[in-house]
Every structure is written in structure tokens, then in C-alpha cells.
Design an enzyme around this catalytic site. Structure first.
Site, PDB file in Angstrom:
ATOM      1  N   HIS A 394       0.708  -0.979   0.114  1.00 52.86           N
ATOM      2  CA  HIS A 394       0.020  -0.018   0.106  1.00 52.86           C
ATOM      3  C   HIS A 394       0.797   1.273   0.133  1.00 52.86           C
ATOM      4  O   HIS A 394       0.576   2.189  -0.715  1.00 52.86           O
ATOM      5  CB  HIS A 394      -0.969   0.030   1.169  1.00 52.86           C
ATOM      6  N   ARG A 485       4.347  24.240 -21.076  1.00 52.53           N
ATOM      7  CA  ARG A 485       3.127  24.128 -20.326  1.00 52.53           C
ATOM      8  C   ARG A 485       3.462  24.595 -18.835  1.00 52.53           C
ATOM      9  O   ARG A 485       4.277  23.941 -18.175  1.00 52.53           O
ATOM     10  CB  ARG A 485       2.844  22.584 -19.951  1.00 52.53           C
ATOM     11  N   ARG A 532       2.241  28.686 -23.051  1.00 57.52           N
ATOM     12  CA  ARG A 532       0.685  28.394 -22.909  1.00 57.52           C
ATOM     13  C   ARG A 532       0.197  28.895 -21.835  1.00 57.52           C
ATOM     14  O   ARG A 532       0.887  28.603 -20.505  1.00 57.52           O
ATOM     15  CB  ARG A 532       0.358  26.713 -23.198  1.00 57.52           C
ATOM     16  N   GLU A 628      -7.006  21.982 -30.508  1.00 58.42           N
ATOM     17  CA  GLU A 628      -6.974  20.822 -29.786  1.00 58.42           C
ATOM     18  C   GLU A 628      -8.583  20.198 -29.884  1.00 58.42           C
ATOM     19  O   GLU A 628      -8.996  19.550 -28.918  1.00 58.42           O
ATOM     20  CB  GLU A 628      -6.296  20.717 -28.694  1.00 58.42           C
ATOM     21  N   GLY A 650      -2.669  20.492 -30.968  1.00 58.37           N
ATOM     22  CA  GLY A 650      -2.541  19.699 -29.701  1.00 58.37           C
ATOM     23  C   GLY A 650      -3.419  18.390 -29.773  1.00 58.37           C
ATOM     24  O   GLY A 650      -4.567  18.142 -29.477  1.00 58.37           O
ATOM     25  N   THR A 651      -2.609  17.476 -30.341  1.00 56.97           N
ATOM     26  CA  THR A 651      -3.158  16.262 -30.844  1.00 56.97           C
ATOM     27  C   THR A 651      -3.796  15.131 -29.537  1.00 56.97           C
ATOM     28  O   THR A 651      -4.517  14.147 -29.659  1.00 56.97           O
ATOM     29  CB  THR A 651      -2.401  15.463 -31.763  1.00 56.97           C
ATOM     30  N   ASN A 652      -3.173  15.513 -28.457  1.00 55.66           N
ATOM     31  CA  ASN A 652      -3.674  14.482 -27.212  1.00 55.66           C
ATOM     32  C   ASN A 652      -5.079  14.866 -27.008  1.00 55.66           C
ATOM     33  O   ASN A 652      -5.669  14.039 -26.891  1.00 55.66           O
ATOM     34  CB  ASN A 652      -2.879  15.138 -26.059  1.00 55.66           C
ATOM     35  N   ASP A 653      -5.532  16.242 -27.061  1.00 55.68           N
ATOM     36  CA  ASP A 653      -6.758  16.429 -26.781  1.00 55.68           C
ATOM     37  C   ASP A 653      -7.696  16.295 -28.035  1.00 55.68           C
ATOM     38  O   ASP A 653      -8.872  15.813 -28.075  1.00 55.68           O
ATOM     39  CB  ASP A 653      -7.046  17.877 -26.091  1.00 55.68           C
ATOM     40  N   CYS A 700       2.390  20.313 -30.948  1.00 54.94           N
ATOM     41  CA  CYS A 700       3.006  19.935 -29.704  1.00 54.94           C
ATOM     42  C   CYS A 700       2.432  19.065 -28.969  1.00 54.94           C
ATOM     43  O   CYS A 700       2.656  18.468 -27.752  1.00 54.94           O
ATOM     44  CB  CYS A 700       2.990  21.431 -28.890  1.00 54.94           C
TER      45      CYS A 700
END
Ligand code: PEP
Ligand code: MG
Length: 757
Positions: A394, A485, A532, A628, A650-653, A700
Site C-alpha cells: 500500500h 506547459r 501556453r 485541440e 494539440g493532438t492529445n486533446d 505539440c
């Protein structure tokens, strides 16, 4: 619905049977040996609390308490659990469970022992890895007892730690249900856990921990297990650490779990043979391949046969932190480095959860083994040291998730260390030193030793989040910062940004932003740095001091974050702009401002207006937006009309919003694909239209570090690509090769055209 057999469920059933049961069903499908069993689905529990009128009462109690107040939390939990346990289960549900149990006994011809395990849908949500949050009952036998334990599992959805955890993670109590798995018990001679990849670094090193008897002894940290490591690339066992396993848990005559002292020869004997480790790792690899992500697996061996009892994704792998060493000092204790980082503070010995109030911000929490009730204190601690436990106990799991340095399995921390002593804890190496030692930075090495610089027409930039890493990132030779960021830096401040503002300390906040930003713009000067503005998700910022007002959102990814948030919390946005203005006034004009999560021209217009009101000279610096959201991609023409110099993909979003796949949700991770034709279409559209209007394009998101994606983007004519520091050199080579290929192909086309027909 009601009772389902494990081989009838799969990953699509997570909402009804919970992650645990769905995973077991999935495992059966790929041929993993899983003990037979069934699951009472989550809807059954929901129906139970709704039809009995308990639901409103529960919600009312929970809404009236402050979870940080341990006493209130415990009282609420007790009341709710008693209410659930004293309300009878509907007769038809009870009969269905009994019937399923009888079927499980058919083969053996007698009443079998089963494990009754909770499978809460919250427990296996991404970002969640608190093992053992709800109850598990082992060695349950007889239909009445099974029914009773199912009810106990239901009520364990409201243990203090489960309630606290949901509030911390922003899950609404009403949204979380609980299913219960009833599974034949493996009467294990040996058992343990396995990480299919390293739980901190993500390297392909499987870690296996093993004890004699039942596995509960490891998860609870009661016994320090044997520790084995297997290098999956070299295909060999690289570490065998045999621990003294003083006792084991096993099934007694009456079916109860009993603690059996072990004779010294057995306590010190190695639990797993080489071939057993290899066989386990092979099974682990099948599971990891199936899910496409490293797994945390519980296994057991009975009569020489391996069973996989449970598997869940590892949620604690994280990017390597900057390596820090401490100056040499007197070593007080050694154990296992369970959560990396250095923590310095006063020792507070906590022998039970009743004493957690002793722990103040920055103390070093020392205990035999942490329990989930200690989480509030673990959060405050600068480091955690335990007597017992291995890498999967834990304390290890939770401290990694909380990012608190931890050393476990020291055997004698609670005896050697004394209250009030100042110590330095190295959670990487597993050492506790006397006194407050100074941190010594490792020799700064450029991340890449450049040979002849490769010049590319498409700029190759780097992404940054930690200002202290700027020098190293600049040493990659990147053409600038395509994404700074600032969330990381802000999360590292002593309190929530809005708390600075509420406390009338906005200048102090602006100064913190200014200092961090300056490190980066200085390191790269005169190359451009695109800063940003804050993209603060509520769940992450809630943990900060003064963050308790963050709204609790069902899905923070779709919530109060990005530019929409800064335009609501305008003073905050103005603070960021003032910090940037200070830099520009000092002559740092190598700055670009980039807005996150834009969805409309109005947002851009309003942000620009505020910047102008703050006197920011927009003619001296660049201004742009992140693309994004599909909205931004589909109305990019209208956004361009507001006046922007650049966009960054912003390809992540963009991927999560286009595909309706929460990027943090492990259950749908297999659908997450930046190269999905829909995403690529949006990207192509944006690049084309921006080119037409003279707006620079960049990327990015993580896909900017993937060679195969970058190749496509260069062919589409993107102006720059921003990669992670470790990928800059590789991406530069890819870009150079693609650019040459484009030129060569064009030349050849011309040559072919000029050949007389
Ligand atoms: C993105 O969404 O691709 C991006 C770079 O922003 P973040 O990962 O910080 O959301
Ligand atoms: Mg983003």
C-alpha cells in the site's frame, strides 16, 4: 441482469460489473488461467439502495460532511455501512446468488471455499490505483455466508478511505456502484504480485514478489516478500532477493485465514524457482499485450498450477524526474526505494491511523505499514518510511501516486528513528540519512551529444514543463520551445493560484510566474518560446493548498479548464499576462502566447482584448492558439479572422475529443489513435487553411514525437514540430529524411517528364 458468470463478461461490461470482474472475463478470453466464478452486477446494488430508499439517505449524509475531518468521515461511514448491512436483500436476488454458488460447488461435490471480492467501478478508473479500497473476504463457505459477504462488500463502498478517495479524485458518490465477484479460492502454497513492467520507469522489467501461502500478506504489507526481477528484453532473471518471511497466511481447518509462524529454514527459503518466474512473466506478457499497457497482476500457485487472480493497469508509471542526489551523510536505514525523490523533514512515528493528526506538512511519516486511512497524512508528508512491505504494498503504490518519496521494508524504521529527528529520505535508492542533507544536482549533461548539426526547413522544437530543465532542453539544439506547459510550475507553488488572488497576494503570484518563465525564455533566447496560458484541470488543482473550492466534475477533461476557465477567472489570466509583459519589457521578445482549448472566435477576441488592456505589445511578440478541439479545427477560418500568428496542433486533446475517447480512461485506451482518419482529416484541413492565410502551423501533442506521424505532417507542409526533449534528435533526422525524399521525388518526376516520349 443480476448474476453473470465470469466467462460471460468482457471489457464492454465495465459499467455493470466493474473493472475487476470485466478484467477477469477478458483474461479468460485470452486463455489465462483464472479461477472459476460469477459476479453480482452493479445494477443489483443500485436497485437495492434505490428500492429500499437508502440512496437518498446516503447522499444526504455524505453531502453534510467535511472529509478532511477524520472523525466526521468515520462516523458517516459507520452509519451508512450499518444501514446497508441491516437492510435485507430482496429475496429473488438472494436466491439467484445461492443458486450460482451451488453451481460452483457441483464439480467438487461439496461446499467450496470462495473469495468474495468487491469490484467497484471507481476502483479501476484511470488515475486510480488504490489497491484494496473495498473489502475482499477470503475463504467464505456456504450459501448464507456468501450472501452475507456480498452485502458486506456492498457496504464497503462507504469505508472512510473509499469516501475520501472519491472526493479527492472528483468522482461523484452517486456515480460509483459496486459489483461483487464470487470466485473459487485457490488454496495457494505460494502467491504474490507481478508488475509486467517496472512500476516507476515503465521499462520492460517484470517485477515479481512472492510469499508462502495466501497473497493477502503482501498486499497488506504484513510480510516482506521475495523480490525477483526479469529483464524482458534480455530474457533473463536479473535479480533474486530473498526476504525473511516470518509467517504465512493460510486456510485453517474451519476455513478462516490464519497466521502460521514459519520455521527459519522455510522463512528464509526462496519461494519461486526460475521456471516459475519465467512462466509467470510469460502470462504477464500475454496480459500486457492484450491490454496494450503494463499490468499489475495478482497470482497464486496451487498444486504446481499458476492461477491469475486479478490484473489491472499500472497507473503509476511516470516520466523520469530530474535526477537529484544528496550529499553523502550518515546512513540510518536501508530499505527498498519505492517512490523516487528526496524528502527532508522531522520524523513522526505513527503506529495507527488514530495518530495521523500528529503529522504536519513536510514531516516524514514513519510507520510499520501505511493503511488507506492514513492517506490524508501521507499527502502532507515530505517522505514516507515503513518497516514492512515490498514494491507493491500500500505505502509504495500510494506514495508513487501521490508523488511522495518513500522507502519501504526497512524492517526497523519505527525503532531506529525517533519522533522529532530530522532525516533525509532518498526514495530512489531506498536510504534514510541522518540530518537535512543538501541536494546535489547531477552533472548537467546535454540530453543529446550533437554531431554535425542537421539543418531542416521544418523547424524542430521542444516541449517543456519544468523551468529547471530548460538548460538541458536547450542543449538538444531545438529551434525553440513549441509548448511551455506552465501547469507543472504552478502546481509546484505553495498554494492554488486563486488563493494567492483571494489572499491579496497577486503580485507574489505574478512574480513566481515571471521567475519560472524567465528561466525558459533566457535559456532559449533568441529562439522563440511559446508559452501556453494555464490549462488547469480541476481534479489536479484540487490537491493544492486552497484548492478545496475546485468544482467536483464527472469528467474534468470536458470541464472547467483551458482558456474558458481563464476568461471566467479573469484576474488569473491578467496575472499571467502581466508576468509575460514584465519579460517583454525587459527585452525578451522571443515569446509567443498560446491559448489552450479554444473553441470559438469570441474566446480569442476576448483574450486579445484583455492583453491589450494590460498593455502587452502584441506587435512585438507572437500570438496563437492550440487547435485541440474539433470545433477549432472546423471553424479555423473564423478564428484566423481574429488575428493570430500561429496555431499548434494539440493532438492529445484533439484525438480524445474527436473520437470521444477520454485520454485518461484505460478502458477505452485501445481506441485512442492519433492517426485515426477523422483526426488526420481535421489536421490536414487546418494546415491547408492556415497556409492559405499565412498562419504558421505546428504540433505539440505527443504525436509530434512519433516519426510516422511527423512524416505525414511534413508532407502536408507543417512549419514546425515540437517534440519531447528525448525525441528531438530522432525527429530532426526524420524531418531531414522526409524533406530530402520530397525534393528527390519531385526532381525524379521532372526527369521522367523530360524523357522524350
Ligand atoms: C495536447 O492536447 O495535445 C497538448 C499538447 O496539451 P496537453 O497535453 O497539455 O493537454
Ligand atoms: Mg491539450
Amino acid at each position: 441482469m443480476g448474476v453473470l458468470w465470469l466467462d460471460e463478461v468482457d471489457k464492454d461490461d465495465v459499467p455493470i460489473v466493474g473493472g475487476k470482474a470485466a478484467n477477469l472475463g477478458e483474461l479468460l478470453r485470452v486463455g489465462i488461467p483464472v479461477p472459476e466464478g460469477f459476479v453480482v452486477d452493479g445494477k443489483t446494488f443500485m436497485d437495492f439502495i434505490e428500492s429500499s430508499g437508502l440512496k437518498e439517505k446516503i447522499v444526504e449524509i455524505l453531502n453534510s460532511i467535511n472529509v478532511e475531518d477524520t472523525k466526521q468521515l468515520e462516523e458517516a461511514s459507520k452509519k451508512i455501512r450499518e444501514m446497508i448491512e441491516s437492510t435485507p436483500m430482496p429475496k429473488d436476488v438472494e436466491e439467484e446468488i445461492k443458486q450460482a454458488y451451488r453451481k460452483l460447488c457441483e464439480e467438487a461435490g461439496e461446499e467450496v471455499f470462495v473469495a468474495v471480492r468487491s469490484s467497484a467501478t471507481a476502483e479501476d478508473l484511470p488515475g486510480a490505483s488504490f489497491a484494496g479500497q473495498q473489502e475482499t473476504y477470503l475463504n467464505v463457505r456456504g450459501e448464507d455466508e456468501v450472501v452475507e459477504k456480498v452485502k458486506n462488500c456492498w457496504s464497503s463502498l462507504y469505508t472512510p478511505r473509499a469516501i475520501y478517495y472519491r472526493v479527492q479524485k472528483g468522482f461523484r458518490h452517486e456515480d460509483v456502484s459496486i459489483a461483487v465477484v464470487v470466485q473459487k479460492m485457490v488454496n495457494s502454497e505460494k502467491s504474490g504480485v507481478m508488475f509486467t513492467s517496472h512500476p516507476v520507469t515503465g521499462d520492460k522489467i517484470a517485477i515479481v514478489e512472492a510469499v508462502w501461502g495466501l497473497g493477502e500478506a503482501i498486499v497488506s504489507g504484513m510480510v516482506t516478500p521475495d523480490h525477483y526481477e526479469y529483464d524482458r528484453v534480455e530474457r533473463k532473471i536479473t535479480k533474486v532477493q530473498i526476504a525473511e518471511k516470518k509467517f504465512m497466511l493460510t486456510r485453517g481447518e474451519d476455513g478462516k485465514t490464519v497466521k502460521v509462524e514459519l520455521p527459519p529454514e522455510k522463512a528464509r527459503a526462496r519461494v519461486l524457482s526460475d521456471s516459475e518466474i519465467e512462466e509467470l512473466v510469460k502470462l504477464g506478457e500475454i496480459i500486457e499485450d492484450h491490454y496494450g499497457t503494463p499490468q499489475d497482476v495478482e497470482w497464486a500457485i496451487e498444486k504446481g498450477k499458476i492461477y491469475i487472480v486479478q490484473s489491472r493497469p499500472i497507473t503509476t508509471i511516470r516520466e523520469k524526474k530530474e535526477e537529484i542526489e544528496v550529499e553523502e551523510g550518515k546512513i540510518l536505514l536501508k530499505g527498498l526505494g519505492a517512490s523516487p525523490g528526496i524528502g527532508v523533514g522531522k520524523v513522526k512515528i505513527v503506529l495507527s491511523a488514530d495518530e495521523i493528526d500528529k503529522v504536519e506538512e513536510g514531516d516524514v511519516l514513519v510507520t510499520t505499514m501505511t493503511t488507506p486511512d492514513m492517506v490524508p497524512a501521507m499527502r502532507k508528508a515530505s517522505a514516507i518510511v515503513t518497516d514492512e512491505g515490498g514494491l507493491t504494498c500500500h505505502a509504495a503504490i500510494v506514495s508513487r501516486e501521490l508523488g511522495v518519496p518513500a522507502v519501504v521494508g526497512t524492517e526497523k524504521a519505527t525503532k531506529v528513528l525517533k519522533d522529532g529527528m530530522v532525516v533525509t529520505v532518498d526514495g530512489e535508492k531506498g536510504i534514510v540519512y541522518a540530518g537535512a542533507l543538501k541536494e546535489k544536482k547531477k552533472e548537467e549533461k546535454p540530453a543529446v551529444v550533437a554531431q554535425a548539426p542537421i539543418i531542416t526547413a521544418t523547424e524542430v522544437k521542444v516541449n517543456i514543463s519544468i523551468p529547471d530543465a530548460a538548460e538541458r532542453a536547450a542543449a538538444t539544439g531545438a529551434d525553440g520551445v513549441g509548448l511551455f506547459r506552465i501547469e507543472h510550475m504552478v502546481l509546484g507553488l505553495k498554494k492554488h493560484p486563486m488563493k494567492y488572488i483571494r489572499d491579496g497576494e497577486i503580485e507574489e503570484y505574478i512574480n513566481e510566474l515571471y521567475k519560472g518563465m524567465k528561466k525558459v525564455v533566457q535559456a532559449f533566447y533568441p529562439k522563440p518560446v511559446w508559452i501556453r496560458t494555464l490549462d488547469a484541470p480541476t481534479d489536479e488543482f484540487r490537491a493544492m493548498e486552497g484548492g478545496e473550492d475546485e468544482p467536483i466534475e464527472a469528467n474534468p477533461m470536458l470541464g472547467f479548464r483551458g482558456i474558458r476557465r481563464d476568461l471566467k477567472e479573469e484576474e488569473h489570466f491578467r496575472a499571467e499576462i502581466r508576468a509575460i509583459k514584465k519579460l517583454v519589457d525587459e527585452g525578451y521578445t522571443n515569446i509567443g502566447i498560446m491559448l489552450p482549448l479554444v473553441t470559438s472566435p469570441e474566446e480569442v477576441r476576448r483574450a486579445k482584448q484583455i492583453m491589450m488592456e494590460e498593455g502587452l505589445p502584441l506587435d512585438k511578440i507572437e500570438f496563437g492558439i492550440m487547435v485541440e478541439t474539433p470545433a477549432a479545427a472546423l471553424i479555423i477560418e473564423d478564428i484566423i479572422k481574429e488575428g493570430i500568428d500561429f496555431i499548434s496542433l494539440g493532438t492529445n486533446d484533439l484525438t480524445q475529443y474527436t473520437l470521444a475517447v477520454d485520454r485518461n480512461n484505460e478502458n477505452v485506451a485501445y481506441l485512442y489513435n492519433e492517426e485515426h482518419p477523422a483526426v488526420m482529416k481535421l489536421i490536414e484541413r487546418v494546415i491547408k487553411i492556415c497556409k492559405k492565410h499565412g498562419v504558421k502551423t505546428s504540433i505539440c501533442g505527443q504525436a509530434g514525437s512519433y516519426p510516422h506521424v511527423v512524416e505525414k505532417l511534413v508532407r502536408m507542409g507543417i512549419d514546425s514540430v515540437s517534440a519531447n526533449p528525448d525525441a528531438v534528435q530522432r525527429i530532426r533526422e526524420v524531418v531531414a529524411r522526409v524533406e530530402k525524399r520530397i525534393i528527390l521525388d519531385r526532381l525524379r518526376e521532372k526527369e521522367i517528364e523530360s524523357i522524350p516520349k
